[in-house]
Write an enzyme that holds these catalytic residues in place. Sequence first.
Site, PDB file in Angstrom:
ATOM      1  CG  ASP A 181      -0.887  -1.641   9.497  1.00  0.00           C
ATOM      2  OD1 ASP A 181      -1.305  -0.531   9.879  1.00  0.00           O
ATOM      3  OD2 ASP A 181      -1.202  -2.153   8.412  1.00  0.00           O
ATOM      4  CG  ASP A 226      -6.882   0.246   8.369  1.00  0.00           C
ATOM      5  OD1 ASP A 226      -7.262  -0.032   9.524  1.00  0.00           O
ATOM      6  OD2 ASP A 226      -7.229   1.279   7.772  1.00  0.00           O
ATOM      7  CE  LYS A 228       1.241   2.634  10.673  1.00  0.00           C
ATOM      8  NZ  LYS A 228       0.809   1.495   9.852  1.00  0.00           N
ATOM      9  CG  ASN A 267       2.036   4.639   6.981  1.00  0.00           C
ATOM     10  OD1 ASN A 267       2.835   5.570   6.955  1.00  0.00           O
ATOM     11  ND2 ASN A 267       0.997   4.600   7.796  1.00  0.00           N
TER      12      ASN A 267
END
Length: 401
Positions: free
Chosen positions: A179, A181, A312, A338
């Site tokens: 990931d 952020d 993702k 997420n």
Amino acid sequence: MSPGTVLLTLAGDDSPGAVADVLTAVAPYDEDVLDLGQVVVRGRLSVSLLLTCRSSADVLYDAVAGAARAHGLDVTLTADVEDAPVPQVGRASVVVIGAPLRAAALAAITAAIVAQGARIERVRRLVRTPLTGLELQVSGAEVPILRRALAMEASAHSVDVAVAPGGLDRRGRRLLVMDVDSTLIQDEVIELLARHAGVEAQVAAVTERAMRGELDFAESLHERVATLAGLPESVLADVRRAVRLTPGAATLVRTVKRLGFTVAVVSGGFIEIVGPLAAELGIDHAHANTLEIRDGHLTGRVTGQVVDRAEKARALRRFAHAAELPLSRTVAVGDGANDLDMLAIAGLGIAFNAKPVVRAEAHASVSVPYLDAVLYLLGISRDEIDAAEANIAQSLDSPHA
């Protein structure tokens, strides 16, 4: 008749050449070396040497003791020690990281390993500062069951634990997917953009709820991006310059690339920021949302497939297929809800300074602010990392580089 065995144990202050001199003293007796272990902890040396014993145990002891005394080492001898083969089934690697790593935590972890019917064969230190990290090589373990058992102890004692298949499964090329952020970078890009639009607090509140899994990600993304409508495209360059890498991020990428890994990033953020960042770090693949821009301004919409938790996971599968790697050879790192799907399907899913719901579901977690701590979970030591970094620095300084 087969020869017997003797186990010689040497201990004392570390002394260069001690093992070589001991073996030289044994050499005239034509014994076979069955096993040899050596460790130095804080300047204290411990050596275990298992030999055949065709001659006299007393003779071997006298020979070794003479060499050991010259180095200030004490010697003990145990006769007829069984050279039991190490079981090759259920091989696992258990990495334990603490800051600090307290004896009570390690006692609970090792007791839980034994309670699962597994056996600790070897232990080595991966890092000593600012963390303490140990790798325990285990046999007779069922990785999924051991992983669940140790996760409970890790939570109870506030340490990070990763359980992964050992043996050849521990080595070789892999795919690392991260990931962006709050993982690869310290920031939330949409909040940096929102700062330019004067809606940072509003957007941050929505982001936090989405990362906790309280909001549907796609819905929350559209809601947040809508607040950016009218921003000039030029703010994207300002945000790219403002982004801060997580400490250890560049080291992590450099190290795994040296090992032949394929590296990818998947982000619920925006390719306009993620793409250049990935290129700068030498990352192979980048996948993120695309902001719609018209007449030099953001429209408040995104185009194409929204990169949510399902996308993702699909991206991880695509990258693994392109790299011709099975999912068992993949590592995924993320911090929010997420990321849950890709953490679940990866061979090793790592929660990085993550929300509680993510830590509970991931295979392993890292709760320190250094992204290169992921390397320890892969069995790579700090000394190995630093040596590789020093070699690179030396080659760059060389006039012939």
